[in-house]
Design a protein around this motif. Structure first.
Motif, mmCIF file in Angstrom:
data_model
loop_
_atom_site.group_PDB
_atom_site.id
_atom_site.type_symbol
_atom_site.label_atom_id
_atom_site.label_comp_id
_atom_site.label_asym_id
_atom_site.label_seq_id
_atom_site.Cartn_x
_atom_site.Cartn_y
_atom_site.Cartn_z
ATOM 1 N N ARG A 225 0.836 -1.209 0.000
ATOM 2 C CA ARG A 225 0.000 0.000 0.000
ATOM 3 C C ARG A 225 0.866 1.251 0.000
ATOM 4 N NH1 ARG A 225 -3.115 -3.085 3.723
ATOM 5 N NH2 ARG A 225 -2.150 -1.955 5.481
ATOM 6 N N ALA A 226 1.963 1.231 0.777
ATOM 7 C CA ALA A 226 2.848 2.384 0.817
ATOM 8 C C ALA A 226 3.513 2.616 -0.540
ATOM 9 C CB ALA A 226 3.904 2.186 1.903
ATOM 10 N N GLU A 227 3.904 1.517 -1.211
ATOM 11 C CA GLU A 227 4.526 1.660 -2.526
ATOM 12 C C GLU A 227 3.534 2.193 -3.554
ATOM 13 O OE1 GLU A 227 5.997 -2.234 -3.231
ATOM 14 O OE2 GLU A 227 7.863 -1.941 -2.090
ATOM 15 N N GLU A 228 2.281 1.710 -3.510
ATOM 16 C CA GLU A 228 1.268 2.209 -4.438
ATOM 17 C C GLU A 228 0.974 3.676 -4.197
ATOM 18 O OE1 GLU A 228 -2.005 -0.368 -3.821
ATOM 19 O OE2 GLU A 228 -1.090 -2.106 -4.825
ATOM 20 N N ALA A 229 0.956 4.074 -2.925
ATOM 21 C CA ALA A 229 0.725 5.489 -2.616
ATOM 22 C C ALA A 229 1.871 6.352 -3.142
ATOM 23 C CB ALA A 229 0.562 5.673 -1.111
ATOM 24 N N ALA A 230 3.101 5.834 -3.028
ATOM 25 C CA ALA A 230 4.250 6.589 -3.526
ATOM 26 C C ALA A 230 4.190 6.722 -5.048
ATOM 27 C CB ALA A 230 5.554 5.904 -3.098
ATOM 28 N N ARG A 231 3.790 5.647 -5.746
ATOM 29 C CA ARG A 231 3.671 5.728 -7.209
ATOM 30 C C ARG A 231 2.565 6.689 -7.630
ATOM 31 N NH1 ARG A 231 4.833 0.064 -6.928
ATOM 32 N NH2 ARG A 231 2.604 -0.418 -6.902
ATOM 33 N N ALA A 232 1.456 6.660 -6.891
ATOM 34 C CA ALA A 232 0.361 7.574 -7.209
ATOM 35 C C ALA A 232 0.786 9.024 -7.012
ATOM 36 C CB ALA A 232 -0.856 7.250 -6.342
ATOM 37 N N GLN A 233 1.565 9.275 -5.956
ATOM 38 C CA GLN A 233 2.053 10.625 -5.707
ATOM 39 C C GLN A 233 2.987 11.078 -6.826
ATOM 40 O OE1 GLN A 233 3.962 11.055 -1.951
ATOM 41 N NE2 GLN A 233 4.114 13.281 -2.056
ATOM 42 N N THR A 234 3.771 10.149 -7.358
ATOM 43 C CA THR A 234 4.672 10.489 -8.466
ATOM 44 C C THR A 234 3.885 10.847 -9.720
ATOM 45 O OG1 THR A 234 6.358 9.017 -7.572
ATOM 46 C CG2 THR A 234 6.575 9.648 -9.883
ATOM 47 N N ARG A 235 2.797 10.086 -9.980
ATOM 48 C CA ARG A 235 1.992 10.348 -11.174
ATOM 49 C C ARG A 235 1.279 11.691 -11.105
ATOM 50 N NH1 ARG A 235 0.749 4.769 -10.637
ATOM 51 N NH2 ARG A 235 -1.186 5.279 -9.554
#
Length: 489
Positions: A225-235
């Protein structure tokens, strides 16, 4: 006067040559008592709390959590033999003795250990195995700059002149996770370490285990979940960085780096043992389907006869283990090992039955000692006890070694058959698949019966196929007609 003594990683027994630091239990500046556990390490066989044979002030630690140390490498250094001053001047303590001053500071065990260690003898309990089990003394932190000892280990114990330090009390921490305080429903040290590595706050997780116990799967989900949140923040970042990171037209996207996982700890030990087994043992496998309907009925009758409070229930695994001990009494060739140096087959006098258990740390094989002297109920109770220790990571190396025959119940994974690798240096392993309803010819008619596949992997050096087939057929007969066991009871 104080002496700086170096405590090295002791021999943990069973031929182990290294250990991984899981968790430090003390910090530089702490006062430790003789035989107080100072570090928790993981060997290829078990988790072990290592006690320090000296009492005094910790002046240095060697190795970070997650690093491996060989046996004989320095663990920490302790300044022993130093006197302690009271925490603050008061009329009632102005004439107090050193012992009473230490007691008022809240660490009577520390002054006792210092007195006992002034000669450098320590407790004498440098473990070969599993520690002394002495209760841990209450810890107090001493300001490191006032100790007067070097941060690096001295090559040999040397007297150090130490001024009287001013002790600073450290409040007890109950359940510290990632620098935060509070009780956390987590048992496995590996789960705690994984959370620390990925900066996951365990107190914010809801465990999926019994009574809310936090499992590794819960931490893995939080990491994803933390990794997905980080990717979403990058997008959703501003256009500048997004344009800079976007690949140009026609350019190939960079290849993802392969993940490298060190083969160490339990996983490394399993890899070494399986590789050795495959290279040394010429194994062969035979198998047979058996009708387990009568065995399941016999088990139900046993448990019904015990009543609601008549003791623990008899498990299918316990019955199969008892069948194995009866079969090994008839075919002792399979309860043996091969001395390759002497070119001799060594038939073993007793059956120490191992059973495969999957845990968060990996595959382990706890051993039921003297299984040939136990009945099904006794074997079942011991299997349950060892399984619980395996689940919590508290099995000792002695409980994981010395097996002479292994029972592998891979039916719990929902599969029918397997050709397992023999648990070196044993000579055989019985595999048990799932027990499931299947069409079966019974008394000349087609019926639905509870069918199980049994497989025997054996060392072809200790016996030929006739012996292995006879063993497996006897086991199958006992499964199909449990009354056959009455001959050997």
């Amino acid at each position: 006067m104080a002496q700086v003594l170096e405590f090295k990683l002791p021999d943990l027994g069973e031929g182990l040559t290294e250990a991984e630091i899981v968790r430090w239990l003390v910090e530089v500046g702490d006062v430790v008592a003789i035989d107080q556990p100072v570090v928790e390490v993981e060997t290829a066989k078990a988790m072990v709390e290592v006690p320090c044979p000296y009492g005094g002030v910790v002046t240095a630690r060697f190795g970070e959590e997650g690093s491996e140390l060989p046996v004989g490498a320095p663990l920490l250094t302790v300044a022993v033999g130093a006197t302690e001053a009271p925490a603050s001047p008061a009329p009632s303590t102005s004439s107090a003795s050193p012992a009473s001053g230490a007691s008022s500071a809240g660490a009577p065990a520390a002054s006792e250990s210092s007195a006992g260690s002034e000669s450098g003898s320590g407790s004498g309990n440098v473990l070969v195995g599993y520690g002394t089990g002495a209760p841990a003394a209450r810890r107090r932190r001493i300001q490191p700059e006032r100790v007067g000892t070097p941060a690096a280990p001295a090559p040999a114990p040397a007297p150090v002149v130490e001024p009287e330090p001013e002790p600073v009390a450290v409040p007890a921490v109950a359940g510290e996770v990632n620098g935060q305080q509070g009780p956390v429903a987590v048992v496995s040290p590996l789960v705690r370490r994984l959370a620390r590595q990925h900066e996951i706050d365990l107190r914010r997780l809801t465990g999926s285990g019994p009574d809310g116990l936090i499992l590794r799967a819960d931490v893995d989900s939080a990491i994803r979940r933390a990794e997905e949140a980080a990717r979403a923040q990058t997008r959703t970042a501003p256009d500048g960085p997004a344009v800079a990171e976007a690949p140009t037209a026609g350019a190939a996207a960079p290849a993802a780096a392969a993940e490298r996982i060190p083969l160490r700890g339990v996983r490394g030990a399993v890899a070494d043992k399986l590789s050795r087994s495959r290279s040394e043992i010429p194994d062969a496998t035979c198998w047979v389907d058996a009708d387990a309907t009568e065995l399941m009925a016999a088990r139900a009758a046993m448990n019904a006869a015990s009543g609601p409070s008549g003791g623990p229930k008899v498990s299918v695994l316990a019955l199969l283990a008892r069948i194995c001990t009866a079969a090994l009494a008839r075919y002792p060739e399979l309860n043996s090992t091969v001395d390759t140096a002497a070119r001799e087959i060594v038939r073993l006098p007793g059956v120490h039955l191992g059973f495969a258990a999957q845990t968060e740390r990996g595959l382990v094989v706890p051993v039921v000692r003297d299984a040939h002297t136990r009945n099904a109920e006794s074997i079942g109770a011991e299997i349950a006890r060892l399984t619980e220790l395996a689940r919590t990571g508290k099995l000792s190396p002695a409980q994981l070694t010395g097996g002479t025959f292994t029972l592998n119940n891979y039916g719990v994974f929902g599969v029918d058959g397997s050709t397992p690798i023999i648990n070196h240096p044993e000579a055989a392993m019985l595999g048990v698949g799932r027990i499931t309803p299947k069409p079966w010819v019974h008394n000349g008619e087609l019926a639905v019966r509870q069918v199980v596949q049994l497989s025997l992997t054996f060392d072809h050096r200790v016996c030929d196929g006739g012996t292995a087939g006879g063993f497996l057929r006897y086991v199958a007969d006992c499964v199909e007609q449990p009354a056959v066991l009455l001959r050997t009871l």
